[in-house]
Design a protein around this motif. Structure first.
Motif, PDB file in Angstrom:
ATOM      1  N   PHE A 259     -29.289  17.097  29.197  1.00  0.00           N
ATOM      2  CA  PHE A 259     -28.187  17.722  28.195  1.00  0.00           C
ATOM      3  C   PHE A 259     -29.074  17.408  26.764  1.00  0.00           C
ATOM      4  O   PHE A 259     -29.300  17.830  26.020  1.00  0.00           O
ATOM      5  N   GLN A 260     -28.178  15.770  26.775  1.00  0.00           N
ATOM      6  CA  GLN A 260     -29.219  14.663  25.947  1.00  0.00           C
ATOM      7  C   GLN A 260     -31.060  15.300  25.109  1.00  0.00           C
ATOM      8  O   GLN A 260     -31.479  15.542  24.360  1.00  0.00           O
ATOM      9  N   MET A 262     -32.751  17.699  26.544  1.00  0.00           N
ATOM     10  CA  MET A 262     -33.078  18.964  26.785  1.00  0.00           C
ATOM     11  C   MET A 262     -32.801  19.570  25.417  1.00  0.00           C
ATOM     12  O   MET A 262     -33.491  20.663  24.924  1.00  0.00           O
ATOM     13  N   THR A 263     -31.537  18.754  24.356  1.00  0.00           N
ATOM     14  CA  THR A 263     -31.476  19.571  23.729  1.00  0.00           C
ATOM     15  C   THR A 263     -31.556  18.631  22.196  1.00  0.00           C
ATOM     16  O   THR A 263     -31.310  19.029  21.179  1.00  0.00           O
ATOM     17  N   SER A 266     -32.129  20.098  18.270  1.00  0.00           N
ATOM     18  CA  SER A 266     -31.240  21.046  18.634  1.00  0.00           C
ATOM     19  C   SER A 266     -30.111  21.073  18.220  1.00  0.00           C
ATOM     20  O   SER A 266     -29.864  20.222  18.532  1.00  0.00           O
ATOM     21  N   LYS A 267     -29.678  22.317  17.089  1.00  0.00           N
ATOM     22  CA  LYS A 267     -27.991  22.160  16.823  1.00  0.00           C
ATOM     23  C   LYS A 267     -27.136  23.152  17.322  1.00  0.00           C
ATOM     24  O   LYS A 267     -26.381  22.528  17.484  1.00  0.00           O
ATOM     25  N   ARG A 268     -27.780  24.120  18.168  1.00  0.00           N
ATOM     26  CA  ARG A 268     -26.869  24.356  19.212  1.00  0.00           C
ATOM     27  C   ARG A 268     -27.458  24.686  20.544  1.00  0.00           C
ATOM     28  O   ARG A 268     -28.920  24.452  20.862  1.00  0.00           O
ATOM     29  N   LEU A 269     -27.132  25.747  21.933  1.00  0.00           N
ATOM     30  CA  LEU A 269     -26.720  25.091  22.862  1.00  0.00           C
ATOM     31  C   LEU A 269     -27.945  27.171  23.070  1.00  0.00           C
ATOM     32  O   LEU A 269     -27.557  27.990  22.367  1.00  0.00           O
ATOM     33  N   LEU A 270     -29.424  26.644  23.175  1.00  0.00           N
ATOM     34  CA  LEU A 270     -30.128  28.130  23.461  1.00  0.00           C
ATOM     35  C   LEU A 270     -29.891  28.828  24.452  1.00  0.00           C
ATOM     36  O   LEU A 270     -29.389  27.573  25.719  1.00  0.00           O
ATOM     37  N   HIS A 273     -31.536  26.148  27.312  1.00  0.00           N
ATOM     38  CA  HIS A 273     -31.544  25.658  27.617  1.00  0.00           C
ATOM     39  C   HIS A 273     -30.401  25.524  29.057  1.00  0.00           C
ATOM     40  O   HIS A 273     -30.628  25.050  29.781  1.00  0.00           O
ATOM     41  N   VAL A 298     -20.096  20.911  25.278  1.00  0.00           N
ATOM     42  CA  VAL A 298     -19.768  22.396  23.728  1.00  0.00           C
ATOM     43  C   VAL A 298     -18.619  22.379  23.559  1.00  0.00           C
ATOM     44  O   VAL A 298     -18.064  22.503  24.287  1.00  0.00           O
TER      45      VAL A 298
END
Lengths: 393, 202
Positions: A259-260, A262-263, A266-270, A273, A298
């Motif tokens: 997760f770390q 991949m994101t 980014s400030k949002r879960l897209l 992702h 999240v």
């Protein structure tokens, strides 16, 4: 010449007749009436206290929709998984009853074919971990990680959990089309071992989680269980297996690391992702997001947000994954009337003269022409083509 | 070229296994073939029951068999006390030494009636020879390549055999490969998956 029927153990014959009668959902009185004997006589036959005569046997076989040969050939397998499901104490709909009957049928066919061909399925079941008092989810996480270590998987994502169940654990795994509300069934039988039936109509990610769920039942040695959407009140065993599947497929540490990575930035879960992470862990998008929620990566309600804001679509998944989204081999296999492994076993038994066309047709519950298609398709060389290279082992 | 055949006297009943019934139905010419041969064709009750069970799965062979019975070209008969012991030997015991009820009843009935059994499969033929050596055997293809049938169907014979091979995936004994190839020609033979590769791609 000695009568083969008289040389068979009367108790064994009676037991086979009882299972066949129960498969046909007939009462002892109905069966007794059809062959013109008292119910007590039928009871005596089923208990092995009175030998069944050949004419009675033929009448009973017809009544039960089976052949005499299917009932009394020596190697026929009469594993009876159904009582395990009935003992669950839940009132199941017909669909579950049919699915349980299908698992029973597939297991019997596979075990008989393996026995005939001398195939020894290696069982490598993990140590039993009965469900203890306390939080079942905490225990499930520990047990899932322990199983991963035991299998040598470490913390890495699992691409093909079904193969791990089959090859490393020695479970019997069947993937066939089932009604949407059923995800899977698990049964444990001393003779047949751990048997799993998964829904081919479910997408691969969801099916993988169902497979891991059933592995959880193996860890606790549940006699049987149905993973069924309609079950409103979950038992501790089911809550354990749900948590086990999440932790087995998505270990907390690995999910956090991925997760770390991949994101980053980014400030949002897209959506991409979610799609990429679900693909990495080979699970459904929903299961992935809910695991992120559970691990507090999240906020709770993230999945519902996607659901109410245009969802995450299959088209988006195809755009993101492109060629990485390979074919769903198990679902493709389930399109066939008989799965490829059973077809190959049946073909080998037929080629070696161990079973005739009629015996196999009944064993696999297919008609003769369909069987011929299966046998001939299993042998691209043709029915008598035998100039292919020899196997050395 | 007509292959070697062992057709019995006209009075001898001929017992058809389920496989033979299915192959005849697949040919689309079952009535013509059986009528032309003018024999006492019988199906054992167990074969009748097997095809009846198949009807529940959508197969049309039971309906076709009922038509043949209705047209008096085939009749059905159950084995009696005379054939029951043989039936038992052929159905109860090790898998490799037993047959399904239809195959066993076909052999037992042929034994009981001093008839001929029409069986295609190697295992069925082997066990018939081992347990009832006196029962003569025919195969489905021999129903087609009988000279009477060849005359009756004339130019339609190749189509009937082709349909039996395609629709019913009829098995063919090696002794009849050359006849099949000559009748169908290499192009049509190449389309029949039930034929061994050596016949499909000579």
């Amino acid at each position: 010449m000695n009568s083969p029927l008289e040389t068979m153990n009367a108790r064994e014959v009676g037991e086979r007749l009882r299972i066949a009668r129960e498969d046909a959902k007939l009462k002892q009185a109905e069966a007794a009436e059809s062959i013109g004997v008292a119910r007590t006589t039928l009871v005596a036959i089923e208990q092995g206290q009175r030998r069944v005569r050949m004419d009675e046997l033929r009448s009973l076989a017809r009544l039960y929709g089976k052949s005499v040969n299917a009932l009394l050939r020596q190697e026929a397998v009469h594993a009876d998984l159904l009582p395990r499901f009935r003992k669950l104490g839940t009132s199941y709909p017909d669909a579950v009853e049919r699915a349980a009957a299908l698992l029973n049928h597939l297991t019997r066919a596979e075990v008989e074919l393996e026995n005939l061909l001398g195939i020894q399925r290696v069982r490598n079941y993990p140590p039993e971990r009965p469900i203890l008092a306390g939080d079942v989810c905490v225990q499930a996480e520990q047990d899932a990680l322990e199983l991963r270590q035991w299998l040598g998987l470490g913390h890495a994502p699992i691409q093909d959990v079904l193969s791990i169940l089959e090859r490393q654990l020695g479970m019997r795994v069947f993937v066939r089309k089932l009604p949407a509300e059923i995800s899977g069934l698990f049964a444990f039988d001393e003779g047949a071992g751990a048997c799993v039936l998964l829904n081919a109509n479910h997408r691969r990610g969801r099916r993988n989680l169902s497979a891991a769920h059933e592995a959880g039942h193996l860890v606790t040695r549940q006699p049987a269980e149905v993973l069924d959407r309609n079950r409103s009140e979950e038992t501790r065993e089911e809550r354990y297996a749900h948590a086990f599947s999440r932790c087995f497929m998505m270990p907390a540490r690995t999910v956090k690391e991925q997760f770390q990575e991949m994101t980053a930035g980014s400030k949002r879960l897209l959506r991409q992702h979610v799609i990429l992470l679900a693909h990495i862990f080979s699970v459904s998008r929903e299961a992935l997001v809910r695991r992120l929620e559970e691990l507090k990566l999240v906020r709770a309600g993230a999945w519902e947000w996607f659901e109410s804001n245009g969802k995450i679509t299959d088209e988006q998944e195809r755009e993101v994954l492109g060629d990485r989204l390979g074919p769903d081999e198990r679902a493709i296999d389930a399109q066939a009337v008989v799965g490829s492994r059973l077809a190959l076993l049946a073909s080998a038994a037929w080629r070696q003269g161990l079973l005739s066309e009629g015996q196999i047709a009944e064993l696999l519950n297919v008609d003769r022409v369909e069987l011929r298609r299966i046998l001939q398709d299993a042998e691209l060389e043709g029915s008598n083509g035998d100039d292919a290279p020899e196997l050395l082992a | 070229m007509t292959p070697p055949s062992s057709w019995p006297d006209a009075a001898v009943p001929i017992i058809l296994d389920a496989s033979a019934v299915i192959n005849l139905n697949g040919s689309g010419a079952a009535t013509e073939i059986l009528s032309a041969l003018q024999r006492d064709f019988i199906v054992a009750q167990d074969v009748y029951e097997e095809l009846k069970r198949g009807a529940r799965n959508g197969r049309r062979d039971f309906e076709a068999l009922e038509n043949l019975i209705g047209q008096d070209v085939v009749r059905r008969q159950d084995i009696s006390a005379v054939g029951i012991d043989l039936f038992e030997f052929l159905t109860v015991g090790p898998s490799a030494m037993t047959l399904d009820d239809g195959e066993a009843a076909t052999i037992a009935l042929a034994f009981e009636l001093s008839g001929v059994a029409v069986i295609d499969e190697d295992k069925g033929r082997r066990l018939a020879q081992q347990t009832a050596a006196a029962v003569p055997l025919l195969s489905s293809v021999e129903l087609f390549c009988n000279p009477i049938v060849e005359r009756a169907l004339a130019s339609n014979l190749a189509d009937a055999v082709f349909c039996a091979l395609q629709q019913s995936r009829m098995q063919v004994l090696s002794s009849h490969h050359a006849w099949i190839l000559e009748l169908l020609g290499p192009e049509r033979a190449s389309l029949c998956r039930s034929l061994p590769r050596s016949v499909r791609q000579p």
